[in-house]
Design an enzyme around this catalytic site. Structure first.
Site, PDB file in Angstrom:
ATOM      1  N   HIS A  50       0.849  -1.196   0.000  1.00 19.60           N
ATOM      2  CA  HIS A  50       0.000   0.000   0.000  1.00 19.60           C
ATOM      3  C   HIS A  50       0.885   1.246   0.000  1.00 19.60           C
ATOM      4  CE1 HIS A  50       1.046   0.337   4.201  1.00 19.60           C
ATOM      5  NE2 HIS A  50       0.478  -0.824   4.486  1.00 19.60           N
TER       6      HIS A  50
HETATM    7  P1  TYD Z   1      -2.472  -3.461   7.659  1.00 19.70           P
HETATM    8  O1  TYD Z   1      -2.554  -2.064   7.166  1.00 19.70           O
HETATM    9  O2  TYD Z   1      -3.179  -4.527   6.865  1.00 19.70           O
HETATM   10  O3  TYD Z   1      -0.966  -3.885   7.832  1.00 19.70           O
HETATM   11  P2  TYD Z   1       0.153  -3.794   6.692  1.00 19.70           P
HETATM   12  O4  TYD Z   1       0.862  -2.476   6.913  1.00 19.70           O
HETATM   13  O5  TYD Z   1       1.060  -4.934   6.895  1.00 19.70           O
HETATM   14  O6  TYD Z   1      -0.565  -3.812   5.372  1.00 19.70           O
HETATM   15  O7  TYD Z   1      -3.018  -3.486   9.143  1.00 19.70           O
HETATM   16  C1  TYD Z   1      -3.430  -4.654   9.778  1.00 19.70           C
HETATM   17  C2  TYD Z   1      -4.568  -4.353  10.727  1.00 19.70           C
HETATM   18  O8  TYD Z   1      -4.129  -3.489  11.795  1.00 19.70           O
HETATM   19  C3  TYD Z   1      -5.732  -3.666  10.054  1.00 19.70           C
HETATM   20  O9  TYD Z   1      -6.920  -4.286  10.519  1.00 19.70           O
HETATM   21  C4  TYD Z   1      -5.693  -2.248  10.550  1.00 19.70           C
HETATM   22  C5  TYD Z   1      -4.984  -2.358  11.876  1.00 19.70           C
HETATM   23  N1  TYD Z   1      -4.156  -1.183  12.200  1.00 19.70           N
HETATM   24  C6  TYD Z   1      -4.607  -0.273  13.144  1.00 19.70           C
HETATM   25  O10 TYD Z   1      -5.702  -0.395  13.695  1.00 19.70           O
HETATM   26  N2  TYD Z   1      -3.816   0.801  13.439  1.00 19.70           N
HETATM   27  C7  TYD Z   1      -2.622   0.998  12.847  1.00 19.70           C
HETATM   28  O11 TYD Z   1      -1.925   1.984  13.164  1.00 19.70           O
HETATM   29  C8  TYD Z   1      -2.164   0.052  11.867  1.00 19.70           C
HETATM   30  C9  TYD Z   1      -0.859   0.241  11.145  1.00 19.70           C
HETATM   31  C10 TYD Z   1      -2.972  -1.023  11.571  1.00 19.70           C
END
Ligand code: TYD
Length: 132
Positions: A50
């Site tokens: 992303h």
């Molecule tokens: P995600 O964005 O999928 O992780 P990656 O960066 O590996 O793509 O995040 C995983 C889960 O954690 C998603 O359900 C959202 C949650 N999350 C939060 O609630 N707060 C945060 O600051 C972050 C980074 C993720």
């Protein structure tokens, strides 16, 4: 700072164990609004995939190693993080993925914004349009 950059952190070497430090607006060029960490990553897993419209990040391998792949829409660069005394500054607007996590690796991510689902671009074609 608009380019990704490896930033070396201060190291206080000591027979009792070493110490490194990060202060906002000093070692890293933003105020820290949030910290999160990624751990217990199974072998072969990818994280990320992303971009953020506004959020900037600083990523440190507190333990173990992993790769961060950054893509500005034209070129990709891979940064291997494997020590806790340096980190990778990731400006806003870059597509980023993380992979090659070693067993027991621990990735600390400091962020310039609070969590906001609307700041994410999760679709690569949309990212390419965003970069124009
Ligand atoms: P995600 O964005 O999928 O992780 P990656 O960066 O590996 O793509 O995040 C995983 C889960 O954690 C998603 O359900 C959202 C949650 N999350 C939060 O609630 N707060 C945060 O600051 C972050 C980074 C993720």
């Amino acid at each position: 700072m608009t380019k990704p950059q490896i930033i070396q952190l201060p190291r206080y070497l000591d027979t009792r164990g070493n110490l490194s430090v990060i202060e906002e607006m000093k070692e890293i060029p933003f105020k820290i609004e949030r910290a999160y960490w990624i751990y217990d990553v199974p072998g072969g897993a990818h994280r990320g995939g992303h971009a953020y419209k506004e959020n900037q990040e600083f990523i440190v391998a507190m333990s173990g190693s992993f790769d961060v792949i950054l893509d500005d829409g034209k070129d990709k660069s891979t940064f291997t993080l494997n020590r806790s005394y340096y980190g990778l500054y990731v400006p806003k607007g870059l597509w980023r993925e993380m992979d090659n996590f070693s067993t027991n690796s621990l990735a600390l991510v400091l962020s310039s914004t609070k969590y906001d689902v609307n700041d994410y671009i999760r679709d690569y074609p949309e990212f390419k349009r965003f970069k124009g």
